[in-house]
Design a protein around this motif. Structure first.
Motif: not given
Ligand code: FES
Lengths: 256, 563
Positions: A48-49, A153, A132, A149, B554, B562, A146, A55-58, A52-53, A142, B538
């Motif tokens: 998931e990391f 999960g 993204v 993700l 992160i 976003v 999701n 998703q921030t636009g990395i 999630q990374g 996005l 989890k």
């Protein structure tokens, strides 16, 4: 302006992080794009990391651990590899599979660390910015991230990837092993199913839809959508909200 | 500690110049100023050397004056300096785990020397990430476990006996467990040993006599390990001795199970009559029944080949020693040694080689692609120096076979949760840094269990294992890592009992208790975190590397989600 990608690295404390330090001690120069998160073992990196990374636009994410057989915790890197393979399969759906990498770097491989980071930075530069990131992120993408993700999960995916080595490498009590190819088939099917199901759920949580609408939106055959809607109904995740004319309209009952 | 969680976070950031190592490239003063703009940062400063006396004093002063409860140092690497700063904030009255390290030297200024601007931006990002993790840090307790000051040594060969005797002499209750009827291991099979040329039986008798006198030492022969539970300081052991079980409680375990001599059943017409192994030769030497006049020794039989790539390390010396014994008794006997390479390291071993040459032993080199052939009464071997085959008549052929791993190593390794290497010998934690330890704390290894070792090497390692074990046994309690995995109360309901974590934990730290609930044994857990990233629901949390903490890093880099 030149595109300078944002790159995130997860490094295990015992080998790769030490290798990165050694690159420093030896003053080996490499591109400054990478930011490192130290974890004790590459096995700590929850799939998931990575999502999630993104998703921030990395723009690119690299996981590094000890070489096979060298993990400080004996086998954490094998577990990391299983998870990485799964993440990559999911990311293929959105053409992001070239934005992740898994590498083994030992404490004595400062040079190798710098080479890998240099190469990965070049690779990400070639691919250009993540759709993204930036000011106008691609919202369809996005939604897909999701869905990924949520899919990785889910109990089903986590149980499958968690058992992969137990199932394929170790014999069960009857002395039989499941061949890797057979497991891969099961695995690939699960990945496809769960990805689609979570796409359906996300789409339905935006607003209720018919099978036909979903089929168009997700570019998938209506019969496949229907099959999965039925599974989701069985799991009590969707419900038929109403019937318009002769068309049933479904909704996500998990959220809201 | 609910009040701790809601307590206001006051973070102090200390940016180190490291002389010019960092400060020479990026503006540390500006970095300190930047840090002040970050959430929850109440104080920041920059120091010439944060790790110096002055720097440490500055941290303590700032913690006390500003009532700081989290400290971030941006400097070199946690791998060398984290313990120092943890100690420092502990002295300032904070829990040592409320410290976070930001690496802006080894992984920043040293590797981006040509791009100071980018290095500065990267330093900012790294500090921001470090601060955001620091905000989420929680107090942790080091786990204290009591140590049972006793040891079990598995294997009563030369390394095991020496180890057990040394533990006994240090005053620790020691149990020596041997699967055979008698102590001695391979020593029982030998005649004279190098480099002392002492009788093996004499050496063994001396050792056994000492064992008999030893007050703290109990020997279990004909015994086998059945089960092992517990962790460093507190192992519960069950052994089976002639059909009945014995329970032992010990603080540490030493593996000294030695190795097995390989029987070359299908090689070189081995028949154990006139084609024998070096070990069988030892028996004949002891009974003084060598009638053969022409003796040919062949080295590297069944080793250094595709099946067994390793060098068994003892065979060159064994052959030289036995050749010299024969030559001493009967100087006129002919002895040829067919070898691939001759390894006689050190002055004493090299002297054997010199003496053997002086005594007229013939040395003929062969290569693996042209193996010697045994043909009725001659051994044919290709000699590369004269580029032709020569035939050497023989009455006796002696094959030097390797020591191989015991066939029950796998079973023992699984009981102890320690690894084997590719040839099924036991694998130490680190070949140079921790050669006598296993990766599992409290379990040690010595002698041929690890690799074929001769008697002096086995003795050395046995004594080394005893002193490694002593470093634990001499303490009433020991501290083990506090950053472990656990299932918080509020996650207990999540767990479905799928048991995947139990299967993947490399340390057997996760078990199901009598109520069918998952328990993580804190003293066994090493905090690798693999169970948390695998847990299907989890529910498992890794202290000091929680999901929350990692995700905050992160987000601090990538920016808020976003989506
Ligand atoms: S410790 Fe490096 S991968 Fe496990």
């Amino acid at each position: 302006m030149n595109f300078e990608p944002k790159i995130l690295g997860f490094l295990c404390n015992w080998c790769s992080y030490a290798g990165a330090d050694l690159a420093g001690v030896s003053r080996i120069q490499y591109p400054p794009n990478i930011r490192v998160i130290r974890v004790m073992c590459s096995g700590r990196v929850d799939p998931e990391f990575i999502i999630q990374g993104f998703q921030t636009g990395i723009d690119g994410i690299i996981v590094m651990g000890c070489h096979p057989g060298d993990c400080h915790y004996l086998e954490g890197n094998y577990e990391a590899e299983m998870k990485y393979k799964m993440v990559q399969k999911f990311l293929k759906f959105i053409n992001f599979d070239n934005r992740v990498r898994l590498e083994w770097v030992s404490a004595s491989e400062g040079n190798r660390f710098a080479e890998i980071v240099t190469d990965f930075t070049r690779q990400i530069k070639e691919q250009g910015p993540s759709p993204v990131g930036g000011k106008s992120p691609d919202s369809m993408l996005l939604d897909k991230l999701n869905a990924i993700l949520l899919a990785i999960g889910s109990y089903r995916m986590r149980a499958l990837v968690g058992r992969e080595r137990i199932i394929t490498e170790f014999e069960n009590v009857y002395g039989e092993k499941v061949p890797l190819e057979k497991f891969d088939d099961i695995f690939d099917t699960a990945i496809r199913d769960e990805y689609l199901r979570h796409q359906i759920l996300i789409s339905l949580s935006n607003d209720p839809k018919s099978v036909k609408d979903l089929a168009i939106e997700l570019e998938t055959d209506p019969s496949v959508i229907l099959k999965n809607i039925l599974v989701l109904k069985n799991r009590s995740q969707v419900n038929m909200e109403k019937i318009v004319g002769v068309t049933p309209i479904y909704t996500n009952i998990m959220e809201g | 500690m609910p009040d701790k969680i809601s307590e206001e976070k006051k973070i102090g950031v200390f940016v180190c110049h490291c002389g010019t190592n960092i400060g020479g490239l990026v503006d540390c003063e500006k970095l300190a100023e930047y840090s002040k703009t970050l959430p929850n940062v109440k104080y920041s400063e920059h120091n010439l050397y944060t790790c110096s006396e002055t720097g440490l004093a500055a941290i303590k002063k700032a913690v006390q004056e500003n009532d700081l409860n989290r400290v971030v140092v941006a400097s070199c690497t946690p791998r060398t300096h984290e313990p120092l700063f943890r100690e420092c904030i502990e002295e300032a009255g904070l829990n040592p785990y409320l410290f976070n390290f930001v690496n802006i030297r080894d992984q920043c200024t040293w590797v981006h020397m040509k791009d100071p601007e980018a290095a500065y931006e990267k330093s900012k990002d790294l500090i921001r990430m470090g601060v955001s993790k620091a905000e989420k840090l929680e107090e942790l307790e080091k786990i204290i476990v009591e140590v049972n000051p006793s040891a079990m040594v598995i294997g009563g060969g030369v390394s095991g006996i020496n180890c057990a005797l040394s533990l006994n002499n240090q005053g620790f209750k020691t149990f020596l467990v041997e699967k055979d009827k008698e102590l001695g291991g391979r020593l029982k099979e030998l005649y004279q040993v190098f480099p002392s040329d002492k009788q093996a039986s004499e050496l063994l008798n001396e050792l056994v006599a000492k064992v008999k006198e030893a007050k703290n030492l109990t020997v279990y022969t004909s015994s086998k390990l059945k089960s092992v539970n517990g962790f460093i300081g507190n192992y519960e052991i069950e052994i089976e001795q002639r059909n009945h079980n014995v329970n032992l409680n010990v603080g540490v375990i030493v593996v000294a199970v030695g190795a097995t001599s390989y029987k070359p059943l299908s090689l070189f017409n081995y028949n154990s009559k006139n084609i024998i192994t070096q070990l069988e030769l030892e028996n004949k030497l002891r009974d003084n029944q060598i009638e053969a006049n022409d003796i040919v020794m062949i080295q590297c039989v069944g080793s250094r080949n595709a099946d067994r790539e390793y060098c068994s390390s003892i065979c060159c010396m064994t052959a030289l020693k036995n050749a010299l014994i024969i030559k001493k008794r009967e100087p006129n006997r002919n002895i040829s040694i067919l070898f691939r390479d001759l390894y006689t390291p050190g002055t004493i071993y090299e002297e054997y080689y010199r003496k053997a040459r002086e005594a007229g032993v013939l040395f003929i080199k062969y290569t693996p692609d042209k193996q010697p052939i045994i043909d009725k009464s001659v051994v044919k071997v290709y000699n590369q120096y004269i580029n032709s085959e020569i035939s050497i008549p023989f009455d006796l052929v002696v094959l030097a076979t390797p020591l191989i791993a015991n066939n029950d190593n796998r079973e023992l390794a699984q009981l102890l949760k320690v690894p084997l290497e590719e040839n099924k010998f036991f694998l130490e934690a680190h070949v140079k840094l921790r050669p006598i330890d296993f990766a599992t704390d409290g379990v040690y290894i010595c002698g041929s269990a690890k690799w074929p070792a001769d008697i002096s090497e086995s003795t050395t390692q046995g004594l080394a294992a005893a002193s490694r074990a002593g470093t634990i046994l001499s303490h009433k309690t020991i501290e083990v890592e506090g950053a472990t995995a656990y299932i918080p109360d509020w996650n207990k309901d999540l767990c479905k009992g799928c048991e995947v974590c139990i299967k993947i934990c490399p340390y057997n730290a996760i078990v199901k208790d009598e109520n069918n609930e998952i328990q993580i044994i804190q003293a066994l857990c090493k905090g690798c975190g693999t169970c948390a990233s695998t847990c299907t629901k989890k529910a498992i949390v890794i202290r000091h590397f929680t999901n929350e903490q990692i995700i905050s890093e992160i987000l601090a880099f990538g920016g808020e989600k976003v989506a």
